[in-house]
Write an enzyme that holds these catalytic residues in place. Sequence first.
Site, PDB file in Angstrom:
ATOM      1  N   SER A 577       0.843  -1.197   0.000  1.00 52.67           N
ATOM      2  CA  SER A 577       0.000   0.000   0.000  1.00 52.67           C
ATOM      3  C   SER A 577       0.869   1.234   0.000  1.00 52.67           C
ATOM      4  O   SER A 577       2.006   1.221   0.510  1.00 52.67           O
ATOM      5  CB  SER A 577      -0.903   0.015   1.240  1.00 52.67           C
ATOM      6  OG  SER A 577      -1.559   1.259   1.374  1.00 52.67           O
ATOM      7  N   TYR A 590      -2.327  -0.284  10.633  1.00 59.36           N
ATOM      8  CA  TYR A 590      -2.311  -0.641   9.209  1.00 59.36           C
ATOM      9  C   TYR A 590      -1.017  -0.170   8.537  1.00 59.36           C
ATOM     10  O   TYR A 590      -0.348  -0.938   7.827  1.00 59.36           O
ATOM     11  CB  TYR A 590      -3.527  -0.028   8.524  1.00 59.36           C
ATOM     12  CG  TYR A 590      -3.615  -0.288   7.042  1.00 59.36           C
ATOM     13  CD1 TYR A 590      -3.977  -1.547   6.552  1.00 59.36           C
ATOM     14  CD2 TYR A 590      -3.349   0.725   6.129  1.00 59.36           C
ATOM     15  CE1 TYR A 590      -4.066  -1.782   5.189  1.00 59.36           C
ATOM     16  CE2 TYR A 590      -3.447   0.499   4.755  1.00 59.36           C
ATOM     17  CZ  TYR A 590      -3.793  -0.754   4.294  1.00 59.36           C
ATOM     18  OH  TYR A 590      -3.887  -0.984   2.945  1.00 59.36           O
TER      19      TYR A 590
END
Length: 700
Positions: A577, A590
């Site tokens: 990501s 995250y």
Amino acid sequence: MNALNTGKDSINSLWDDKIAATMSEPELLLYRSNLLGSDFRITNFGGGNTSAKVMMADYLTGEQVEVLWVKGSGGDLGSIKIDGFSTLYLEKLKGLKNRYRGLDLEDEMVDYLPHCTFNLNPRAASIDTPLHAYIQRKHVDHMHPDAIIAIAACANSKALTQKIFEGELGWLPWQRPGFDLGLKLEALSTEQPHLKGIILEGHGLFTWGDTAKGCYENTLDMIRRAESWLNANSKQPAFGGAKAPVLAAEERAAIAAKLMPLLRGKIGKTEFKLGHFDDSAAVLEFVCSQDLAPLAALGTSCPDHFLRTKIRPLVVDFDPANPDLDKTVAGLDAALEAYRADYIGYYERCKHANSPAVRDANPIIYLIPGVGMLSFAKDKATARIASEFYINAINVMRGANGVDKYVGLSEQEAFNIEYWLLEEAKLQRMPKPKSLAGRVALVTGGAGGIGQAVARQLLREGACVMLTDIDTEALAAAQKDLVKSFGADSVATVQADITGEAAVETIIAATSLRFGGLDILVSNAGIASAAPLEDTSLEVWQRNQSILVTGYFLVSRAAFRLMKQQKTGGSMVFVASKNGLVASAGASAYCTAKAAEIHLARCIALEGASEGIRVNVVNPDAVIRGSRIWDGKWKEERAASNKIEADDVEEFYRKRSMLKLGVLPEDIAEAVYFLASDKAAKSTGNILNVDAGNAAAFTR
């Protein structure tokens, strides 16, 4: 697959008069062909041929002419459509007899067939066309039933044909299909008009009838008579009885899953291959029998069997009574080298001045006592079909040896079929392999939007794909959708939780057993969470670490070990990501986990380089459409963090990007494909951002 069953398993007519009543003659031919091809006891995949002679109006003169409708080159009876048939002027085909210059020059007759085409039909006529054209019956079937070939492959097949069929079937000695065989079929069927068909020694069956239904039912009747006689007269036990024990199903699968990647690596140095495992009852009976070695050495008789399975299989040295897999593995190199030397010797002994160059000398079929059969080929379907053909051969050997003595194709005749110039020309016309042909890919998080898009991209490029996901229902739906587009051979799934070590080993074993090994790992499993640091619970933190770090570690470690065993390199792509490079407020769990993913990939790239294993990262950003992550709380959390409405999230991220574009799952799939393929053969340890532009995420 056992063709010698009778009773409730006997071949019964599927003809429906109500359906047939609405059909034209060409449609009846198609109907008959599909019925025959739907049962592998009648003919194998791609094998056999059907025809009908139909009166039609000539497109130039308007006059009625007789047209031969016959299955075209390369078709399969079970799945053929109306455009799969060649159409030729029968009168012109008869006129070719004046061009025939003898057996030594019969291959040139194939070049004349296009000149006989009716109505500019583009479907190429097969080599079997003269075999159908010159039999003076309206409807003709040419099938490869195991029960008939068992009789045809007996040492005394001519006498047995007369005895079993009481003069209703004629008999011709072995001859390669072609124009001359067509003339011999014509002569025998004309000289003996009472015949209902002809058995070709070591090859198959021709039958005929005045109507499509009559031809179909005549074909079934002859096969049933052969089955019935063989069952009534076969000596038992088959193949000389059992010699080796059959291992339990779980143990068979485990051994196959360990052997397949090793074999695949050893035979795939110059061309990737895919594997198939079969441990059906017919296979186990044969590989555990007393007669395994001598019968396997004889090879097959039917040309269709032989072309798919090579001159003979390799019997793997394994004793299921005292299983020692390490010993078997240690002996694989020597066994393969001996097989290749034998194959090259066969080529040198049998080659002609104009023979094509020697082809891949590795075996296609591998027989393992107590375990089953492995097959390897350029694609999964071909590997599976090769195993089906060898099961046909097993059934033939069972039937022939049960009543007489099985006789395989002679070495020279086998070579003349395998290296036939017409077969070589067909191979040369095959389309160029796709960029990932022969590769096996594993996609974690395969049921999500990115996972499915990646799978589609890899499948389009010729790879076989194993999808894994924790969501059983979503995984089943993804498989169903992908199978519709790419077929069942190329797609498989295994439900698992990648955070468990045993579960990951199950995934790797399932991939090896289904396809033969692993070349591409796409680590894509994911979750997302957002919360201010003081509100981030330990459970949320650990869940992110468990899936996005530990899960990626376990899968990549298992894949790395397998790729090292194969010794053919490999590629791993981590779908991380933008958040792995750019910190985001309110998403510490995250972002930290994604950063760990990226660093893990770099570490593996360092260790994998010497093994030819490349590891790269794709960093998406805000892939909202099709994403299960964004369907959950993550969307609401990110909306709250950015002080916008949840429905405005997609537009918000689009406007935030430098290029003002939304990022789609297909965009990520393109990037994954590039890094996984040979297009990126010189890239490892790299990061490719697919985020429509984010200055903070520029790699430094």
